[in-house]
Design a protein around this motif. Sequence first.
Motif, PDB file in Angstrom:
ATOM      1  N   ALA A  94       0.836  -1.204   0.000  1.00  0.00           N
ATOM      2  CA  ALA A  94       0.000   0.000   0.000  1.00  0.00           C
ATOM      3  C   ALA A  94       0.870   1.254   0.000  1.00  0.00           C
ATOM      4  CB  ALA A  94      -0.932   0.000   1.207  1.00  0.00           C
ATOM      5  N   GLY A  95       1.957   1.237   0.768  1.00  0.00           N
ATOM      6  CA  GLY A  95       2.895   2.369   0.756  1.00  0.00           C
ATOM      7  C   GLY A  95       3.516   2.571  -0.606  1.00  0.00           C
ATOM      8  N   ILE A  99       2.876   6.005  -2.831  1.00  0.00           N
ATOM      9  CA  ILE A  99       4.001   6.847  -3.256  1.00  0.00           C
ATOM     10  C   ILE A  99       4.106   6.859  -4.784  1.00  0.00           C
ATOM     11  CG2 ILE A  99       6.520   7.090  -3.186  1.00  0.00           C
ATOM     12  CD1 ILE A  99       5.056   7.907  -0.595  1.00  0.00           C
ATOM     13  N   THR A 100       3.895   5.697  -5.401  1.00  0.00           N
ATOM     14  CA  THR A 100       3.924   5.628  -6.862  1.00  0.00           C
ATOM     15  C   THR A 100       2.843   6.518  -7.466  1.00  0.00           C
ATOM     16  OG1 THR A 100       4.854   3.402  -6.817  1.00  0.00           O
ATOM     17  CG2 THR A 100       3.739   4.070  -8.839  1.00  0.00           C
ATOM     18  N   ALA A 101       1.650   6.461  -6.901  1.00  0.00           N
ATOM     19  CA  ALA A 101       0.545   7.285  -7.410  1.00  0.00           C
ATOM     20  C   ALA A 101       0.862   8.774  -7.270  1.00  0.00           C
ATOM     21  CB  ALA A 101      -0.747   6.945  -6.670  1.00  0.00           C
ATOM     22  N   VAL A 102       1.428   9.170  -6.131  1.00  0.00           N
ATOM     23  CA  VAL A 102       1.785  10.582  -5.932  1.00  0.00           C
ATOM     24  C   VAL A 102       2.831  11.008  -6.957  1.00  0.00           C
ATOM     25  CG1 VAL A 102       2.955  12.181  -4.350  1.00  0.00           C
ATOM     26  CG2 VAL A 102       1.153  10.664  -3.490  1.00  0.00           C
ATOM     27  N   ASN A 103       3.839  10.182  -7.188  1.00  0.00           N
ATOM     28  CA  ASN A 103       4.873  10.519  -8.170  1.00  0.00           C
ATOM     29  C   ASN A 103       4.302  10.652  -9.576  1.00  0.00           C
ATOM     30  OD1 ASN A 103       7.691  10.704  -7.036  1.00  0.00           O
ATOM     31  ND2 ASN A 103       6.951   8.846  -6.040  1.00  0.00           N
ATOM     32  N   TRP A 104       3.421   9.726  -9.962  1.00  0.00           N
ATOM     33  CA  TRP A 104       2.819   9.814 -11.286  1.00  0.00           C
ATOM     34  C   TRP A 104       1.915  11.041 -11.406  1.00  0.00           C
ATOM     35  CZ3 TRP A 104       4.692   7.861 -15.420  1.00  0.00           C
ATOM     36  CH2 TRP A 104       5.396   6.652 -15.399  1.00  0.00           C
ATOM     37  N   MET A 105       1.236  11.417 -10.319  1.00  0.00           N
ATOM     38  CA  MET A 105       0.390  12.615 -10.352  1.00  0.00           C
ATOM     39  C   MET A 105       1.248  13.869 -10.515  1.00  0.00           C
ATOM     40  SD  MET A 105      -2.652  11.655 -10.491  1.00  0.00           S
ATOM     41  CE  MET A 105      -3.420  13.230 -10.368  1.00  0.00           C
ATOM     42  N   TRP A 121      10.170   9.836 -15.102  1.00  0.00           N
ATOM     43  CA  TRP A 121      11.041   9.573 -13.965  1.00  0.00           C
ATOM     44  C   TRP A 121      10.386   8.783 -12.829  1.00  0.00           C
ATOM     45  CZ3 TRP A 121       9.002  11.713  -9.653  1.00  0.00           C
ATOM     46  CH2 TRP A 121       8.154  12.806  -9.818  1.00  0.00           C
ATOM     47  N   PRO A 122       9.053   8.758 -12.672  1.00  0.00           N
ATOM     48  CA  PRO A 122       8.489   7.925 -11.598  1.00  0.00           C
ATOM     49  C   PRO A 122       8.824   6.438 -11.730  1.00  0.00           C
ATOM     50  CG  PRO A 122       6.864   9.522 -12.285  1.00  0.00           C
ATOM     51  CD  PRO A 122       8.002   9.619 -13.250  1.00  0.00           C
ATOM     52  N   LEU A 123       9.220   6.016 -12.933  1.00  0.00           N
ATOM     53  CA  LEU A 123       9.635   4.622 -13.100  1.00  0.00           C
ATOM     54  C   LEU A 123      10.837   4.290 -12.215  1.00  0.00           C
ATOM     55  CD1 LEU A 123       9.338   4.238 -16.971  1.00  0.00           C
ATOM     56  CD2 LEU A 123       7.867   3.214 -15.231  1.00  0.00           C
ATOM     57  N   TRP A 124      11.713   5.294 -11.986  1.00  0.00           N
ATOM     58  CA  TRP A 124      12.892   5.072 -11.149  1.00  0.00           C
ATOM     59  C   TRP A 124      12.533   4.949  -9.683  1.00  0.00           C
ATOM     60  CZ3 TRP A 124      17.012   3.220 -13.126  1.00  0.00           C
ATOM     61  CH2 TRP A 124      17.307   3.466 -14.463  1.00  0.00           C
ATOM     62  N   PRO A 128      12.617  -0.036  -8.785  1.00  0.00           N
ATOM     63  CA  PRO A 128      13.451  -0.746  -7.803  1.00  0.00           C
ATOM     64  C   PRO A 128      12.684  -1.147  -6.541  1.00  0.00           C
ATOM     65  CG  PRO A 128      14.601   1.179  -8.646  1.00  0.00           C
ATOM     66  CD  PRO A 128      13.205   1.257  -9.163  1.00  0.00           C
ATOM     67  N   TRP A 129      11.885  -0.223  -6.041  1.00  0.00           N
ATOM     68  CA  TRP A 129      11.121  -0.505  -4.824  1.00  0.00           C
ATOM     69  C   TRP A 129      10.136  -1.648  -5.082  1.00  0.00           C
ATOM     70  CZ3 TRP A 129       7.686   3.739  -2.109  1.00  0.00           C
ATOM     71  CH2 TRP A 129       7.260   3.283  -0.861  1.00  0.00           C
ATOM     72  N   GLY A 130       9.452  -1.607  -6.210  1.00  0.00           N
ATOM     73  CA  GLY A 130       8.517  -2.675  -6.556  1.00  0.00           C
ATOM     74  C   GLY A 130       9.209  -4.009  -6.745  1.00  0.00           C
ATOM     75  N   THR A 131      10.401  -3.987  -7.323  1.00  0.00           N
ATOM     76  CA  THR A 131      11.157  -5.221  -7.517  1.00  0.00           C
ATOM     77  C   THR A 131      11.531  -5.841  -6.176  1.00  0.00           C
ATOM     78  OG1 THR A 131      12.036  -4.358  -9.599  1.00  0.00           O
ATOM     79  CG2 THR A 131      13.222  -6.201  -8.585  1.00  0.00           C
TER      80      THR A 131
END
Length: 149
Positions: A94-95, A99-105, A121-124, A128-131
């Motif tokens: 969930a975290g 955070i991913t959603a905030v970065n993409w927004m 850049w949100p891919l960066w 890694p975090w998702g991996t």
Amino acid sequence: MAATPEMRASDGDRDRVAAALREHVAEGRLSVEEFNDRLEQLYRSRTYGELATLTADLPEIDLHRLPAAAAESDRPLPARRDDKARTALKAAWAGWAGITAVNWMVWLTIGVTSGHFVYPWPLWVMGPWGTVLLAGTLIGVAAKPRRRR
């Protein structure tokens, strides 16, 4: 020779009673606080009679069939630990999602307001975090003890 209440108890006898008390906690007959109180009394006990008073209000368990020190590796983890691990894993995912959603927004807002979209850049952040989370999830699923039949 039969054990009388006045006979001295051994360390092994105390360990078997401790194992029985752990079983009663696991089955929900004792709270953790009651278990801790009885455990303190247990290791102060010297005779079979004193040991018997600690389990007098509990159903009978054959203390000689219980191992003196229960092997944790032979037993599946209690459901409570599994639930805590599952809850922690859900919180981590969930975290990551938040955070991913905030970065993409932020990336989308910058792209819309500036009129051109920059490198994603949100891919960066999410990659890694998702991996790491995915690896932890897969390892955690693979490491769960299998129940013996």
